[in-house]
Design a protein around this motif. Sequence first.
Motif, short mmCIF file in Angstrom:
data_model
loop_
_atom_site.label_atom_id
_atom_site.label_comp_id
_atom_site.label_asym_id
_atom_site.label_seq_id
_atom_site.Cartn_x
_atom_site.Cartn_y
_atom_site.Cartn_z
N GLY A 1 -12.69 -8.95 16.36
CA GLY A 1 -11.51 -8.62 16.45
C GLY A 1 -10.85 -9.98 16.68
N ARG A 2 -9.58 -10.46 16.07
CA ARG A 2 -9.23 -11.57 16.32
C ARG A 2 -8.24 -11.53 17.54
NH1 ARG A 2 -7.98 -10.85 10.80
NH2 ARG A 2 -5.89 -10.16 11.35
N GLU A 3 -7.66 -10.53 17.84
CA GLU A 3 -6.89 -10.09 18.80
C GLU A 3 -7.45 -9.51 20.05
OE1 GLU A 3 -3.96 -11.62 18.86
OE2 GLU A 3 -3.91 -11.96 16.79
N SER A 4 -8.44 -8.34 19.70
CA SER A 4 -8.74 -7.85 20.93
C SER A 4 -10.05 -8.50 21.41
CB SER A 4 -9.30 -6.49 20.34
OG SER A 4 -10.27 -6.54 19.44
N LYS A 5 -10.98 -9.24 20.56
CA LYS A 5 -12.17 -9.76 21.08
C LYS A 5 -13.05 -8.85 21.90
CE LYS A 5 -10.30 -14.57 20.83
NZ LYS A 5 -9.17 -14.42 20.33
N ILE A 6 -13.19 -7.66 21.16
CA ILE A 6 -14.11 -6.93 22.01
C ILE A 6 -15.57 -7.23 21.93
CG2 ILE A 6 -14.97 -4.47 21.68
CD1 ILE A 6 -12.26 -4.86 23.01
N LYS A 7 -16.10 -7.20 22.89
CA LYS A 7 -17.88 -7.29 23.23
C LYS A 7 -18.49 -6.52 22.27
CE LYS A 7 -18.09 -8.27 27.40
NZ LYS A 7 -18.79 -8.38 28.85
N THR A 8 -19.35 -6.79 21.60
CA THR A 8 -20.13 -5.66 20.73
C THR A 8 -21.58 -6.31 21.08
OG1 THR A 8 -18.34 -5.16 19.31
CG2 THR A 8 -20.80 -4.56 18.66
N ALA A 9 -22.51 -5.22 21.24
CA ALA A 9 -23.75 -5.38 21.56
C ALA A 9 -24.86 -4.81 20.47
CB ALA A 9 -24.20 -4.82 22.89
N VAL A 10 -25.72 -5.52 19.90
CA VAL A 10 -26.73 -5.15 19.06
C VAL A 10 -28.10 -5.12 19.64
CG1 VAL A 10 -27.79 -5.81 16.76
CG2 VAL A 10 -25.43 -6.37 17.12
N CYS A 11 -28.72 -3.76 19.81
CA CYS A 11 -29.57 -3.68 20.62
C CYS A 11 -30.84 -3.17 19.70
CB CYS A 11 -29.52 -2.50 21.76
SG CYS A 11 -28.00 -2.74 22.84
N TYR A 12 -31.99 -3.55 20.22
CA TYR A 12 -33.34 -3.32 19.45
C TYR A 12 -34.50 -3.62 20.01
CZ TYR A 12 -33.16 -8.54 18.37
OH TYR A 12 -33.28 -9.69 18.36
N ILE A 13 -35.57 -3.06 19.81
CA ILE A 13 -36.96 -3.41 20.50
C ILE A 13 -37.81 -4.37 19.45
CG2 ILE A 13 -39.11 -2.63 21.39
CD1 ILE A 13 -37.61 0.13 22.22
N GLU A 14 -37.57 -5.82 20.06
CA GLU A 14 -38.62 -6.46 19.21
C GLU A 14 -39.94 -6.21 19.13
OE1 GLU A 14 -39.12 -11.44 19.08
OE2 GLU A 14 -38.02 -10.57 20.77
N GLY A 15 -40.77 -6.54 17.98
CA GLY A 15 -42.16 -6.07 17.90
C GLY A 15 -42.12 -4.74 17.24
N VAL A 16 -41.08 -3.86 17.27
CA VAL A 16 -41.10 -2.44 16.60
C VAL A 16 -40.30 -2.42 15.58
CG1 VAL A 16 -40.46 -0.43 17.13
CG2 VAL A 16 -41.56 -1.30 18.96
#
Length: 597
Positions: free
Chosen positions: A239-254
Amino acid sequence: MKSRRKDGSFRHPLPLLGRGRAARSPGPQASARGQGSESPDTGSSAGGDRSEDRSSQSAAPKSAGSLLRDVSGAVQWMRDTLGQSDDFVVRGFSVFGRFPAALFFFSAMVELTVVNEDILRPLMAGPAHPRHRELSSPELKKILLDETIYHCETQLEPDPQKVQEAVLRGETAIVVEGMDEAILIDTRTIEKRSVDQPETEQVIRGARDGFIELISTNISLLRYRLQTPDFRVKMIQLGRESKIKTAVCYIEGVVNPELVKEVWERMSKITIDAVEAAGYIEQLIEDHHTSPFPQVQNTERPDKAVASLLEGRVVILTDGTPFALIVPAVFAQFLQTIDDYSERFLMASMVRTIRFVALIFSLIFPSLYVSLISYNPELIPTRFAVAVAGGRAGVPFPAVIEVLIMEIAIEVLREATIRMPEQVGGALSIVGALVIGQAAVSAGFASPITVVVVALTTIGSFATPAYSAAVALRMLRFPLTILAGMFGLYGVMIGLIAISNHLLSLRSFGVPYFSPLVPTDWQGIKDTLLRSPLWTLTKRPAHLFTRNPTRIGKKTIQAMMRPTGSPLQPSKYMKKEGGADAGSKADHHNPSDGGGH
């Protein structure tokens, strides 16, 4: 990188409207700067096209180092860009009574007690040893961070633009005379609701917690269930105005690394002014944008998100929304719930079968009724056909029009129930359905059998656990009913073939939508329409191509195959008790103990 003018100075931001405690009336120079500025190519955020980023126009009028080194210049620049708001606070003070400094924060987003007690008080008092000797800039930074500020989440930032963005996020910024870097302290405190059971995903034997709007709390709910060093969280701003934090979650090795790379690339290309909900991201990263079927699963349940992570999927969390996105998604996922794995496999298989039957029922029952009544009444048993004909005797509409009118009425009633207050909505849904159905039959507007068909169809749609999939099926009922009214059973078959072909053509991040049925994966079929025993589900879904496909170890399978012990078998203890009783009687009648006569 920040955009400079030809004379080496930074472009000044456009003047803001309104009044604030630190606001100034924008003069002619400020207006001229605002009108003559162009969109600079700045920022590393993935929240929008850099050439379109309006916030990047708030670049400092000096070089980065000289701006932060000069407290008065930094204060003036921050006031010009942020000072038009009443909740923006600029607090001037002296560090150790010697170095001029300024504090910047938004009072509505920080905990004022923390700012006063953990930041401002120690900075103004400070340790005793540096008061009477000269301090270089590196020495001053070390003393401030290591010996003065009572806060663990601090960092140095040399970029004035990022300092401004941090203040907008709710952090506190400190600028000290002579230091070429600002100190950022995470003091954000946002009111939040308690962690409670999601209302959209009710379970019987599952956990009673759900995601909330704060992304930090949602990540903690995942880490609470995944206490492994392989759990990864990668943050990105959207978001240019909101700059919302978004998280990409995963399990490394799986998870497959190519899946993580593709998710990150799609999210990095998102150009939008604000991300108000997770649905924005869902629509922008899915493969087929015109399909009514969802290709990204959403959930409010942390246990469901963790189960998807363990299968090798990626979970996306967005600040400000309680829904997590799960990719990739296949059609079978939308018919499964957490309760399927809490119950024994026979019960879970039966419930899944009922859901599948309800899904088919809600999709084709109205169209099947219309085709049989209008074109193929000979397929109906004679007595039932006579009863239907008697009920439809006074109805002035064809069967297709009658069913469409009742379906639209039910959809309107359903939507009104959702939008109304909770105290009124429940009563409206029950009373409204009864009154409308009875009134329609009494007025000859609809036949009783049509009301029954529409009611059973509506109830069947409620059995689909995923709301997005249920909405897609509800929408497809209308074209199927129209095809049935035009061509009879042939129209129903044409519509079902078209829907099947469409489902077979869908992909979610490259995964066929009908996996594991098409292409066939026998290991995956064990957990699709039916649910096999847990100890037989040894592998993760093959269509995800995970790096570690094994889910259950061989020792567990071997232990399940061996006969179990019986430590509390009644016969075992009855023999012991019988022997003990016989011994006690013999001792009681033994003459040698002096008790005989």
